[in-house]
Design a protein around this motif. Structure first.
Motif, short mmCIF file in Angstrom:
data_model
loop_
_atom_site.label_atom_id
_atom_site.label_comp_id
_atom_site.label_asym_id
_atom_site.label_seq_id
_atom_site.Cartn_x
_atom_site.Cartn_y
_atom_site.Cartn_z
N LEU A 329 0.91 -1.37 0.00
CA LEU A 329 0.05 0.04 0.17
C LEU A 329 1.01 1.06 -0.14
CD1 LEU A 329 -3.36 -0.91 2.44
CD2 LEU A 329 -2.83 -1.02 0.22
N ALA A 330 2.19 1.03 0.50
CA ALA A 330 3.12 2.58 0.51
C ALA A 330 3.25 2.32 -0.87
CB ALA A 330 3.80 2.01 1.69
N ASN A 331 3.43 1.53 -1.29
CA ASN A 331 4.31 1.66 -2.96
C ASN A 331 3.31 1.80 -4.09
OD1 ASN A 331 6.68 1.17 -1.89
ND2 ASN A 331 6.72 -1.32 -1.88
N ARG A 332 2.31 0.84 -3.84
CA ARG A 332 1.17 1.22 -5.16
C ARG A 332 0.20 2.09 -4.46
NH1 ARG A 332 1.61 -3.18 -8.76
NH2 ARG A 332 -0.20 -1.75 -9.86
N GLY A 333 -0.48 2.70 -3.63
CA GLY A 333 -1.66 3.27 -2.89
C GLY A 333 -2.60 2.47 -2.45
N ALA A 334 -3.28 3.33 -3.24
CA ALA A 334 -4.86 2.99 -3.22
C ALA A 334 -4.49 1.58 -3.76
CB ALA A 334 -5.96 3.29 -2.91
N LEU A 362 -5.02 -4.47 10.34
CA LEU A 362 -3.84 -3.50 10.07
C LEU A 362 -5.65 -2.50 10.35
CD1 LEU A 362 -1.27 -3.82 7.61
CD2 LEU A 362 -1.16 -3.51 9.64
N VAL A 363 -6.71 -3.03 10.04
CA VAL A 363 -7.90 -1.85 9.41
C VAL A 363 -7.93 -1.95 11.19
CG1 VAL A 363 -10.39 -1.94 9.37
CG2 VAL A 363 -8.95 -2.56 7.31
N TRP A 364 -8.36 -2.26 11.85
CA TRP A 364 -8.52 -2.18 13.19
C TRP A 364 -7.61 -1.88 14.41
CZ3 TRP A 364 -13.27 -2.38 12.99
CH2 TRP A 364 -14.06 -3.28 12.52
N ALA A 365 -6.34 -1.18 13.78
CA ALA A 365 -5.25 -1.01 14.67
C ALA A 365 -5.23 0.79 13.72
CB ALA A 365 -3.64 -1.77 14.21
N GLY A 366 -5.79 0.84 13.50
CA GLY A 366 -5.56 2.19 12.39
C GLY A 366 -5.00 2.55 12.17
N GLU A 367 -4.56 1.21 10.42
CA GLU A 367 -3.63 1.66 10.08
C GLU A 367 -3.92 1.97 8.38
OE1 GLU A 367 0.43 0.08 10.39
OE2 GLU A 367 -0.63 -1.04 12.24
N VAL A 368 -5.14 1.03 8.06
CA VAL A 368 -5.25 1.40 6.68
C VAL A 368 -6.98 0.82 6.97
CG1 VAL A 368 -5.69 -0.70 5.01
CG2 VAL A 368 -3.83 -0.70 6.15
N THR A 369 -7.63 1.53 6.17
CA THR A 369 -8.51 2.49 5.50
C THR A 369 -9.43 1.77 4.01
OG1 THR A 369 -10.79 3.68 6.03
CG2 THR A 369 -8.57 4.36 4.99
N GLY A 408 -13.24 -2.93 -2.39
CA GLY A 408 -13.19 -1.61 -2.84
C GLY A 408 -11.86 -1.82 -2.52
N ARG A 409 -10.80 -0.29 -2.68
CA ARG A 409 -9.74 -0.02 -2.27
C ARG A 409 -9.86 0.09 -1.16
NH1 ARG A 409 -8.40 4.36 -6.83
NH2 ARG A 409 -10.24 5.16 -5.64
N TRP A 410 -8.51 -0.22 -0.66
CA TRP A 410 -7.58 -0.04 0.49
C TRP A 410 -6.55 0.36 0.46
CZ3 TRP A 410 -10.03 -2.36 4.50
CH2 TRP A 410 -10.84 -3.76 4.13
N SER A 411 -6.84 1.40 1.66
CA SER A 411 -4.92 2.30 1.61
C SER A 411 -4.68 2.14 2.96
CB SER A 411 -5.42 3.82 0.89
OG SER A 411 -6.44 4.83 1.79
N LEU A 412 -2.82 2.61 3.21
CA LEU A 412 -2.49 3.29 4.47
C LEU A 412 -4.06 4.25 5.23
CD1 LEU A 412 1.04 1.90 3.66
CD2 LEU A 412 -0.45 1.36 5.45
N VAL A 413 -3.75 4.69 6.21
CA VAL A 413 -4.44 5.48 6.66
C VAL A 413 -3.12 6.38 6.96
CG1 VAL A 413 -5.41 6.75 9.07
CG2 VAL A 413 -6.34 5.16 7.80
N GLY A 414 -3.13 8.29 6.84
CA GLY A 414 -1.80 8.83 6.62
C GLY A 414 -1.54 8.62 7.87
N VAL A 424 1.21 8.91 3.65
CA VAL A 424 0.92 8.04 2.50
C VAL A 424 0.00 7.97 1.78
CG1 VAL A 424 3.91 7.29 3.36
CG2 VAL A 424 1.29 5.98 3.59
N GLY A 425 -1.29 8.08 2.64
CA GLY A 425 -2.92 8.00 2.34
C GLY A 425 -3.88 8.60 2.71
N GLY A 426 -4.62 8.17 2.52
CA GLY A 426 -6.10 8.55 3.07
C GLY A 426 -5.68 10.48 2.59
#
Length: 652
Positions: A329-334, A362-369, A408-414, A424-426
């Motif tokens: 997700l960091a390299n390719r984005g959503a 990662l979602v519940w840790a608040g890192e990915v949305t 849907g598309r997944w991305s890193l929470v900024g 890096v995302g969101g």
């Protein structure tokens, strides 16, 4: 002291309602001051002066005929007479005949004893002094018109009374524009009554008032409210307002669209949230897991990402699989799930299920949305067990596009959401432009907007990072600048309480449970975890003295019923057990609370309610068994059942 404090401009300090009540009392128009005998009627004439028959009827506790009889009795005993004042027939005490003759020019009726006709010095002054004692602040034209006198004559007499200290003059009447005349004792009474009203306003309300206030402040519709569903732009605007108010508060995903949003947006449909998300007007972030298929999420609008806060203090997911997903997700984005799964497989992941579980860690840790809300909804669908490796069954089948809970598309929470670093995302990088003080200011304003009346317990219940001390300096500065109020508003809570001015006024108007609601009780059916439920957060759960049950929880899936702000019953998660609170002991209140449970089946949130236990004992042995039957429950083999009524039928 009077010169130092001043009494000329009291308009803003005197209470209009206190003035209205005082004037009614001075004029004997209140029930306790009305005449209930001929003796009292004679005293009334001596106290307030000339009155017409119609005015007398408004000041006695009997009908027209009896009042006329009292007047005839007083006239026959030479204690009252009828005269004409300003062309109107009025009654006066016989002791006042000479004063009205010399002061107003009234012709005495025949038969008045000479003792009552002697010349009276300062007759008009005496009449005006009595007029002032029986009225609130007044202007000279009022007595002049009542007695048919020139205004100049009345003003001269008033000036003499002012010089003698009998009257005072100033700006007294709220809403007035001229300086009025007033009796000093009347002014003292008015000040005392105004002060009493102000003191009552600042008296703290009982905790139940907060239970009435918070759902109303957050726009939660009460049970039975027949609100027309919102459509189109109106529905989207209302939903955006709700998301703004709930920004930053963690809410279980399982109750967000089942209970919380429909309670605030009449006619809510999931597509509304999808439309806001597609417009970029709302996003979500995970905030801690609640088991395998549920967790808390935080909603936010653009520009309010800082309110999200950190996820619960759980261990940061740390494995090669988690790192592979982060790197992708960091390299390719959503990215869609299939792309993420491909990268994770190259890192050595064995199954799609393992990849999916790692992604949700990662979602519940608040890192990915995600850019949609579909995965959150899919969590409520039946999922395969981890041991299966691959899924079988309609909802859990892993297609070429991935399972439903991976849509849907997944991305890193900024990362800017947490520490101000470039993300890096969101919504990345937002925090970098704001100082810690600005961030705390945003948080304090959001808390005030959500709660209206903010207490330490509410802040602690939301798990705000840094606790109450993190926002206290901001709240104190807002209070010192006059933006908000500080005081002891709700009894039994901490002394440091802050409120928006409008919220404080609304809180005080809700002291009376039925204020503005007729004779009907206000009933709310809320998810226990709903931010509009003050119990278990700002307020402790009510307990009986001998109650040894474990404390109730604001658990996902549990519900609570409030009647006039009091917590009455708690429906455990799953809906098979009811816990009653002290207010349930009142039969009428218990009936209202049980009828409110019908909303769960009436709107389709549950197909049926099957109550097997009440307060921990089998329902058949409970002392509340008959109460449930009267509320529409029927006997079933697993307990008492409440089903959705057929078309055309009503819940009992």
């Amino acid at each position: 002291l009077r010169e130092l404090l001043g009494q000329e401009e009291l308009r803003e300090l005197l209470d209009p309602e206190a003035l209205a009540d005082l004037e009614l009392s001075l004029q004997a128009l209140t029930e306790e001051r009305q005449a209930n005998s001929s003796e009292h009627l004679h005293d009334l004439l001596r106290r307030i002066g000339d009155v017409s028959v119609a005015e007398i009827e408004a000041r006695v506790t009997v009908g027209h005929a009896v009042a006329k009889g009292w007047l005839a009795e007083l006239e026959a005993s030479r204690r009252a007479v009828e005269v004409r004042v300003a062309g109107e027939a009025r009654w006066i005490a016989i002791e006042d005949v000479g004063r009205y003759r010399d002061g107003v020019g009234v012709s005495p009726p025949r038969g008045v004893p000479e003792a009552f006709l002697v010349s009276v010095a300062g007759a008009l002054d005496g009449l005006l002094a009595r007029f002032a004692r029986s009225h609130g602040p007044f202007l000279a034209p009022e007595p002049a018109k009542r007695w048919g006198l020139p205004i100049g004559v009345v003003e001269d007499a008033l000036a003499r009374l002012l010089a003698a200290g009998t009257l005072v003059r100033g700006e007294f009447r709220p809403g007035g524009s001229e300086r009025e005349w007033c009796d000093p004792e009347v002014l003292r009474l008015l000040r005392r009554r105004s002060l009493a009203r102000l003191r009552r306003e600042v008296e703290p309300v009982d905790p139940e008032t907060l239970g009435r206030f918070l759902p109303a402040w957050q726009g939660v519709a009460p049970v039975g409210a027949d609100l027309p569903p919102l459509r189109g732009t109106a529905a989207l605007e209302r939903l955006a307002e709700v998301v703004d108010q709930l920004a930053g508060v963690p809410i279980p995903a399982s109750v967000l669209e089942r209970d919380v949003l429909p309670a605030r947006v009449p006619g809510y449909q999931p597509r509304l949230l999808d439309e806001l998300g597609a417009l970029g007007e709302v996003a979500w972030v995970g905030h801690g897991s609640l088991g395998r298929d549920d967790g808390r999420v935080v909603l936010h609008r653009p520009g309010r990402e800082l309110l999200t806060g950190r996820a619960d203090d759980t261990a940061k997911p740390d494995s090669p699989l988690h790192d592979a997903i982060r790197e992708q997700l960091a390299n390719r984005g959503a990215s869609f799930f299939r792309v993420i799964a491909g990268a994770a497989a190259r890192a050595g992941a064995a199954t799609d299920r393992a990849i999916l579980d790692a992604l949700w860690d990662l979602v519940w840790a608040g890192e990915v949305t995600n850019d949609t809300f579909a995965p959150l909804r899919a969590l409520r669908w039946k999922r395969p067990s981890k041991s299966n490796g691959t899924s079988r069954g309609r909802m859990g089948r892993l297609t070429s596009l991935g399972p439903p809970e991976a849509a849907g598309r997944w991305s890193l929470v900024g990362s800017g959401l947490w520490d101000g670093a470039e993300g890096v995302g969101g919504a990345a990088g937002t925090a970098a432009a704001l100082s810690p003080t600005e961030q705390a200011h945003q948080l304090a304003l959001a808390l005030l907007d959500r709660h209206g009346v903010l207490v330490r317990e509410s802040v602690m219940a939301e798990g705000v990072e840094g606790g109450f001390s993190a926002v206290y300096p901001i709240l104190r500065a807002l209070e010192e600048s006059g933006r908000i109020r500080r005081g002891y508003f709700v009894a039994g809570l901490g002394a440091a309480q802050f409120a928006l001015a409008g919220a404080l006024e609304r809180l005080r108007t809700l002291r009376d449970p039925n204020d503005g609601n007729g004779d009907d009780s206000l009933v709310h059916l809320l998810a226990a975890a709903d931010p509009a439920n003050p119990y278990g957060a700002a307020l402790p759960w009510p307990r009986r003295g001998d109650d040894d049950r474990r404390p109730f929880q604001r658990a996902a899936g549990a519900s609570v019923v409030l009647v006039d702000g009091k917590a009455v019953l708690y429906l455990d998660r799953g809906g098979s057990s009811i816990q009653t609170l002290p207010a349930f002991d009142d039969a009428e209140t218990a009936g209202l609370a049980l009828h409110a449970l019908g909303e769960l089946v009436a709107d389709g949130r549950q197909r049926e309610l099957v109550i097997g236990k009440i307060d921990g004992e089998p329902v058949a042995k409970s002392r509340h068994y008959e109460t449930l039957l009267k509320a529409g429950f029927i006997q079933g083999y697993r307990g008492l059942v409440l089903r959705r009524p057929r078309a055309g039928a009503m819940i009992a």
